[in-house]
Design a protein around this motif. Structure first.
Motif, mmCIF file in Angstrom:
data_model
loop_
_atom_site.group_PDB
_atom_site.id
_atom_site.type_symbol
_atom_site.label_atom_id
_atom_site.label_comp_id
_atom_site.label_asym_id
_atom_site.label_seq_id
_atom_site.Cartn_x
_atom_site.Cartn_y
_atom_site.Cartn_z
ATOM 1 N N GLY A 28 42.699 38.131 37.176
ATOM 2 C CA GLY A 28 43.884 38.696 36.556
ATOM 3 C C GLY A 28 43.948 38.265 35.107
ATOM 4 N N GLU A 29 44.662 39.035 34.289
ATOM 5 C CA GLU A 29 44.815 38.684 32.876
ATOM 6 C C GLU A 29 46.296 38.661 32.526
ATOM 7 O OE1 GLU A 29 43.515 40.194 28.429
ATOM 8 O OE2 GLU A 29 42.533 41.046 30.179
ATOM 9 N N VAL A 30 46.725 37.600 31.852
ATOM 10 C CA VAL A 30 48.114 37.464 31.432
ATOM 11 C C VAL A 30 48.392 38.508 30.354
ATOM 12 C CG1 VAL A 30 49.815 35.928 30.372
ATOM 13 C CG2 VAL A 30 48.126 35.003 31.983
ATOM 14 N N ASN A 61 44.692 34.201 44.089
ATOM 15 C CA ASN A 61 44.400 33.907 45.482
ATOM 16 C C ASN A 61 44.923 35.021 46.389
ATOM 17 O OD1 ASN A 61 43.978 32.783 47.967
ATOM 18 N ND2 ASN A 61 44.793 30.781 47.438
ATOM 19 N N CYS A 62 46.213 35.369 46.255
ATOM 20 C CA CYS A 62 46.831 36.393 47.090
ATOM 21 C C CYS A 62 48.143 36.843 46.450
ATOM 22 C CB CYS A 62 47.057 35.879 48.504
ATOM 23 S SG CYS A 62 48.154 34.434 48.608
ATOM 24 N N LEU A 106 42.717 42.778 37.691
ATOM 25 C CA LEU A 106 41.534 43.581 37.374
ATOM 26 C C LEU A 106 40.805 44.024 38.630
ATOM 27 C CD1 LEU A 106 40.258 41.498 34.331
ATOM 28 C CD2 LEU A 106 41.758 43.494 34.337
ATOM 29 N N GLN A 107 41.171 43.464 39.769
ATOM 30 C CA GLN A 107 40.625 43.838 41.076
ATOM 31 C C GLN A 107 41.764 43.796 42.097
ATOM 32 O OE1 GLN A 107 38.487 40.523 40.443
ATOM 33 N NE2 GLN A 107 36.664 41.456 39.607
ATOM 34 N N LYS A 109 30.219 39.126 46.294
ATOM 35 C CA LYS A 109 31.346 39.427 45.420
ATOM 36 C C LYS A 109 31.986 38.124 44.961
ATOM 37 C CE LYS A 109 32.677 43.828 47.432
ATOM 38 N NZ LYS A 109 33.757 44.596 48.035
ATOM 39 N N ALA A 110 32.773 38.214 43.884
ATOM 40 C CA ALA A 110 33.515 37.048 43.427
ATOM 41 C C ALA A 110 34.481 36.628 44.536
ATOM 42 C CB ALA A 110 34.278 37.381 42.156
ATOM 43 N N ALA A 111 34.681 35.338 44.676
ATOM 44 C CA ALA A 111 35.522 34.823 45.747
ATOM 45 C C ALA A 111 36.981 35.228 45.576
ATOM 46 C CB ALA A 111 35.404 33.305 45.806
ATOM 47 N N TYR A 112 37.457 35.324 44.341
ATOM 48 C CA TYR A 112 38.851 35.655 44.080
ATOM 49 C C TYR A 112 38.929 36.722 42.994
ATOM 50 C CZ TYR A 112 39.671 31.387 46.661
ATOM 51 O OH TYR A 112 39.684 30.436 47.641
ATOM 52 N N PRO A 113 39.928 37.613 43.097
ATOM 53 C CA PRO A 113 40.102 38.622 42.054
ATOM 54 C C PRO A 113 40.554 37.974 40.741
ATOM 55 C CG PRO A 113 41.518 39.076 43.965
ATOM 56 C CD PRO A 113 40.839 37.778 44.204
#
Length: 116
Positions: A45-47, A78-79, A110-111, A39-43
């Motif tokens: 996001g979109e501004v 990251n979190c 998005l995740q 899986k991708a290391a980090y989720p």
């Protein structure tokens, strides 16, 4: 003859059903990783702000600005943790690769994002 056609249709639906559900989810966010793929290391996001979004030193609007993000820019999250309220939303995301925070009010994850 009708029984054979019905049996084939039911059998095909059973075989295709889970694949169709996966394909529907994949179409919404692009391709999904194959079974066993990392899986991708980090989720992501979109501004979702119409204006530039300030990345802050701490999860509050009273903290200094360390960076500015463009509208519709995609970023790695990251979190998340609770911070100062922004338009009724107390959640803030820590940005990967930058020592800063953005309000979740202006970023669509998005995740799922883990807690800090």
């Amino acid at each position: 003859m009708k029984r054979t056609v019905l049996a084939c249709a039911v059998g095909a639906a059973v075989l295709i059903g889970p694949a169709a559900a996966t394909a529907g989810a994949a179409g919404q966010y692009g391709s999904l990783p194959a079974q066993g793929a990392p899986k991708a290391a980090y989720p992501v996001g979109e501004v979702v702000s119409d204006a530039a979004l300030h990345v802050r030193q701490k999860p509050t609007v009273y903290s200094g600005v360390v960076k500015v993000l463009r509208p519709h820019q995609r970023i790695l999250l990251n979190c998340q943790k609770r911070g100062g309220w922004v338009d009724g939303n107390p959640v803030w995301y820590r940005i990967q690769g930058s020592d800063g925070w953005v309000s979740a009010r202006f970023v669509h994850n998005l995740q799922p994002v883990r807690s800090c």
